[in-house]
Design an enzyme around this catalytic site. Sequence first.
Site, PDB file in Angstrom:
ATOM      1  CB  CYS A 171      11.790   6.873   9.572  1.00  0.00           C
ATOM      2  SG  CYS A 171      11.487   5.951   8.096  1.00  0.00           S
ATOM      3  CB  THR A 225      27.120  -8.005 -10.233  1.00  0.00           C
ATOM      4  OG1 THR A 225      28.500  -7.851 -10.559  1.00  0.00           O
ATOM      5  CG2 THR A 225      26.574  -9.290 -10.846  1.00  0.00           C
ATOM      6  CG  HIS A 257      10.519  -2.966   1.551  1.00  0.00           C
ATOM      7  ND1 HIS A 257       9.906  -2.555   2.707  1.00  0.00           N
ATOM      8  CD2 HIS A 257      11.333  -1.942   1.180  1.00  0.00           C
ATOM      9  CE1 HIS A 257      10.340  -1.333   3.032  1.00  0.00           C
ATOM     10  NE2 HIS A 257      11.203  -0.943   2.116  1.00  0.00           N
TER      11      HIS A 257
HETATM   12  N1  PLP Z   1       9.887   6.915   0.165  1.00  0.00           N
HETATM   13  C1  PLP Z   1       8.764   6.641   0.851  1.00  0.00           C
HETATM   14  C2  PLP Z   1       7.560   7.483   0.622  1.00  0.00           C
HETATM   15  C3  PLP Z   1       8.741   5.579   1.762  1.00  0.00           C
HETATM   16  O1  PLP Z   1       7.629   5.327   2.449  1.00  0.00           O
HETATM   17  C4  PLP Z   1       9.917   4.807   1.940  1.00  0.00           C
HETATM   18  C5  PLP Z   1       9.956   3.703   2.924  1.00  0.00           C
HETATM   19  O2  PLP Z   1       9.530   3.827   4.054  1.00  0.00           O
HETATM   20  C6  PLP Z   1      11.056   5.132   1.192  1.00  0.00           C
HETATM   21  C7  PLP Z   1      11.007   6.184   0.318  1.00  0.00           C
HETATM   22  C8  PLP Z   1      12.323   4.344   1.344  1.00  0.00           C
HETATM   23  O3  PLP Z   1      12.232   3.126   0.638  1.00  0.00           O
HETATM   24  P1  PLP Z   1      13.261   1.940   0.966  1.00  0.00           P
HETATM   25  O4  PLP Z   1      12.870   1.402   2.287  1.00  0.00           O
HETATM   26  O5  PLP Z   1      13.042   0.948  -0.149  1.00  0.00           O
HETATM   27  O6  PLP Z   1      14.628   2.507   0.919  1.00  0.00           O
END
Ligand code: PLP
Length: 381
Positions: A331, A239, A203
Amino acid sequence: MDRVYLDHAATTPLDPRVLEAMMPYLRGYQANPNSLHKDGREAFQRLEELRHEVATSLGAKTPDEVLFNGGGTEGDVAALFGLIAARRSSRPARIIVSAIEHHAVLEPARRLAASGHKVIYLRPACDGIIDPVRLSEAIDDETDLVSIMYANNETGAIQPVRELAAIAHEHGALFHTDAVQALGKCPMGLEGLGVDAASFSTHKVYGPKGCGVLYLRRGVPFVTQMPGGGQEGGRRSGTQNLAAAEGTATALRMVEAGRQSENERLRGIQTSLVEGALNASSRVSLTVDPRTTPGSYLPNIVSLLVEGMESETLILRLDAAGFEVSAASACSSGSLEPSHVLTAMGISRDLAFGSLRVSLGRQTTADQVAGFTEALAKVIH
Ligand code: PLP
């Protein structure tokens, strides 16, 4: 009023070409790639073609080094737990991670520490980059695993992964990198990079959410964290989601095809954004300056600090003006703690409370960024 999305490091909009490639699997009946009948065999064949394509694109040596999974968090968690669980030694493990990792690495590291293993945190220099000398000083021949991200999601700082992986290997340690933000921006060439494991998320490159890839170098000892039916070579049961695999391969194809020209375009907009933001108010400063050593920073992230203001106030005021941005990371928005990345770089807590991450993408134009810096000037008072 058109809203302006400047939060591409949090997620990217789905590319219509990716959606189109996925549609046949979503609309129609899709057999289980593990079934023995004709439809099942066809699904399996397509899955393996996609694995082959993704492996080639990422520079893996063989397709079986590529596991389709549920995205960046799953890849990071599986790598840390799975590589440590496969150790032969009975003494507690010694693990080195950078202090600026995403929580998807820091949380499993914290759990490993809570269960008796030793975790060492490497701080970056004030430019957000982990100096390989610091790793050389921290590592010893008892170190089992080093996990350092390829590019940071808050500052865009690109880490010297090849050098860091070589140091880990000199001491017999494995090396994992979270390459979620680097994908589509930095050259991958995983075999040449010398990493043992790498996590990717679809994504972030205009693909669907909830899927991605974990790269595991052939022969790397790994205990699955997802036991079950034994899919993905026994390393990730469940799966397989053929639509997601098709979306991942297509997104990767699209982003790689335009990588260099898009990086150059973004670099130009990034420079205007930096200049416009610094001119917006004397209270604005940069966390790191991507103009000084462009090769060391992603072209799509600008990390700002606004003195005397809180990120949340800024984000909501900018939102009301039509501009969508984040605090240091999506986050940490809404959290009462300042970003661990910024404080690890030596930025004061007070200043870190006023962080803004502006992240650019394919749809971003120079006009949008000019509008943003004008709005920024208005919301700071
Ligand atoms: N690692 C980093 C550096 C990210 O920026 C993110 C997403 O914000 C993730 C891991 C987590 O990825 P996902 O949203 O696909 O779990």
